[in-house]
Motif scaffolding. Sequence first.
Motif, PDB file in Angstrom:
ATOM      1  N   ALA B  14       0.828  -1.205   0.000  1.00 15.69           N
ATOM      2  CA  ALA B  14       0.000   0.000   0.000  1.00 15.69           C
ATOM      3  C   ALA B  14       0.863   1.256   0.000  1.00 15.69           C
ATOM      4  N   LEU B  18       1.524   4.222  -2.902  1.00 17.89           N
ATOM      5  CA  LEU B  18       1.311   5.650  -2.605  1.00 17.89           C
ATOM      6  C   LEU B  18       2.515   6.479  -3.070  1.00 17.89           C
ATOM      7  N   ARG B  21       2.559   6.784  -6.908  1.00 16.67           N
ATOM      8  CA  ARG B  21       1.561   7.713  -7.427  1.00 16.67           C
ATOM      9  C   ARG B  21       2.042   9.158  -7.352  1.00 16.67           C
ATOM     10  N   PRO B 114      -1.654   5.374   3.948  1.00 20.83           N
ATOM     11  CA  PRO B 114      -2.334   5.478   2.650  1.00 20.83           C
ATOM     12  C   PRO B 114      -3.772   5.974   2.819  1.00 20.83           C
ATOM     13  N   GLU B 115      -4.388   5.603   3.951  1.00 16.48           N
ATOM     14  CA  GLU B 115      -5.777   6.002   4.207  1.00 16.48           C
ATOM     15  C   GLU B 115      -5.898   7.520   4.368  1.00 16.48           C
ATOM     16  N   SER B 116      -5.066   8.090   5.261  1.00 17.48           N
ATOM     17  CA  SER B 116      -5.207   9.524   5.528  1.00 17.48           C
ATOM     18  C   SER B 116      -4.645  10.355   4.373  1.00 17.48           C
ATOM     19  N   ARG B 118      -5.358   9.690   1.260  1.00 22.57           N
ATOM     20  CA  ARG B 118      -6.223   9.412   0.107  1.00 22.57           C
ATOM     21  C   ARG B 118      -6.487  10.675  -0.711  1.00 22.57           C
ATOM     22  N   ASP B 119      -6.655  11.783   0.000  1.00 22.38           N
ATOM     23  CA  ASP B 119      -6.958  13.038  -0.693  1.00 22.38           C
ATOM     24  C   ASP B 119      -5.705  13.870  -0.970  1.00 22.38           C
TER      25      ASP B 119
END
Lengths: 237, 237
Positions: B14, B18, B21, B114-116, B118-119
Amino acid sequence: MNSRQRLAIIGFGAFGRLIARHLRPHLSVCVCDPHHRSNDLPQVDLVVAASCDIVVLAVPLSQFETVLQQIAPHLRPGTIVMDVASVKVEPARAMQQILPEHVQIIATHPLFGPESARDGIAGHRLAWCPLRGTAHRRVAALLRFLGLQLIATTPDEHDRDMAVVQGLTHLIARSLDQMARPTTRLTTESYRRLAEAVAMVRADSPELLHMILEANPYARPARQKFLATATQIGTVA
Amino acid sequence: MNSRQRLAIIGFGAFGRLIARHLRPHLSVCVCDPHHRSNDLPQVDLVVAASCDIVVLAVPLSQFETVLQQIAPHLRPGTIVMDVASVKVEPARAMQQILPEHVQIIATHPLFGPESARDGIAGHRLAWCPLRGTAHRRVAALLRFLGLQLIATTPDEHDRDMAVVQGLTHLIARSLDQMARPTTRLTTESYRRLAEAVAMVRADSPELLHMILEANPYARPARQKFLATATQIGTVA
């Protein structure tokens, strides 16, 4: 509820003052507290306070039963007696046991403090336990008009939930406060939430702490369960 | 840093994804992971990965030393090797010990998941420990250009702070998660922050948990101190 109704606040600490500020535009408010006087509200003795239409008990839990016994003989039929303590099982039992049958009873717990209500009470929550009579509907209407969100519950359900919500939050906050140097540079988002929770309860009074940690019958078992769980996770890991 | 520079991501979980990207618009990115393939980035073996200008190690800690030993003979003079592990003392020691002297080393820990992110990663924090060489300044410039906030620290200071910041947050979150029925009606502001912290770390992988709770040399003492403090407060109260 017409504006001539008289409300007595017994116990004029931080919370009593908060109540006075928000209710005085709508009710005729007087104060009964030998130690904390109001600058501009009528100061009355317990007998006069007991003769009001609504009597709000905002005294420390240690004085709760004594005050109930003192006002009980002077309460009139239909009078509404409310408390605002952070636990509900014990005050509810005391009110139902000591107050005469002709008195209406509402046990409440405002789920916010004078600090978080500095900018107003609208949107805040209040645990709401009507215990005797039907006048609670009119009081509820006034509080909802002021923007409060009333959460209907029972004293038992309240104390069970609060043993976790308040009891564990305080235990965790005080433990972190005692041990951790405050970290402000290296933090994660989740830790910042935790630190915010710690900061929020840091200023709570010893009286409030006693209520949350001791006077709630479910607090000790919740604490023991948390400590056992944390010890197991912390040791096995 | 010119756009022709080649960056290899070793470990395409994950976090590796990130990194890819956000860095691919600025660098020529390739991926080395026998288990997780990229749909649109060149897949390379360890030898080719080691020949890149920047090598980012995003493998589990359990594979960290093995990968270092495998790439060490193939690293070119001046190559920058970075890691992104959640602990820093152990990876820093391993990189300094195993990697040849002609390699530059930066130990980092992105203080977000990766969750926080996301934006987007702008505004997020990264613990930053330049260990060898001066090229870290150029990498830092790129990361700052992407909006990251670099927090300069040492592996030792990082792990000391994180023992509290991550270690205790996780211990508390997992303990609450195991014991408490989720309360959504009767809550206080401070408890809501606590519940938010719990929710944020709930999905963390076993690998991350192992790092936070075990691979950090300061984690166990911090945990023991917290448990002793909480037990004392919880029992005396």
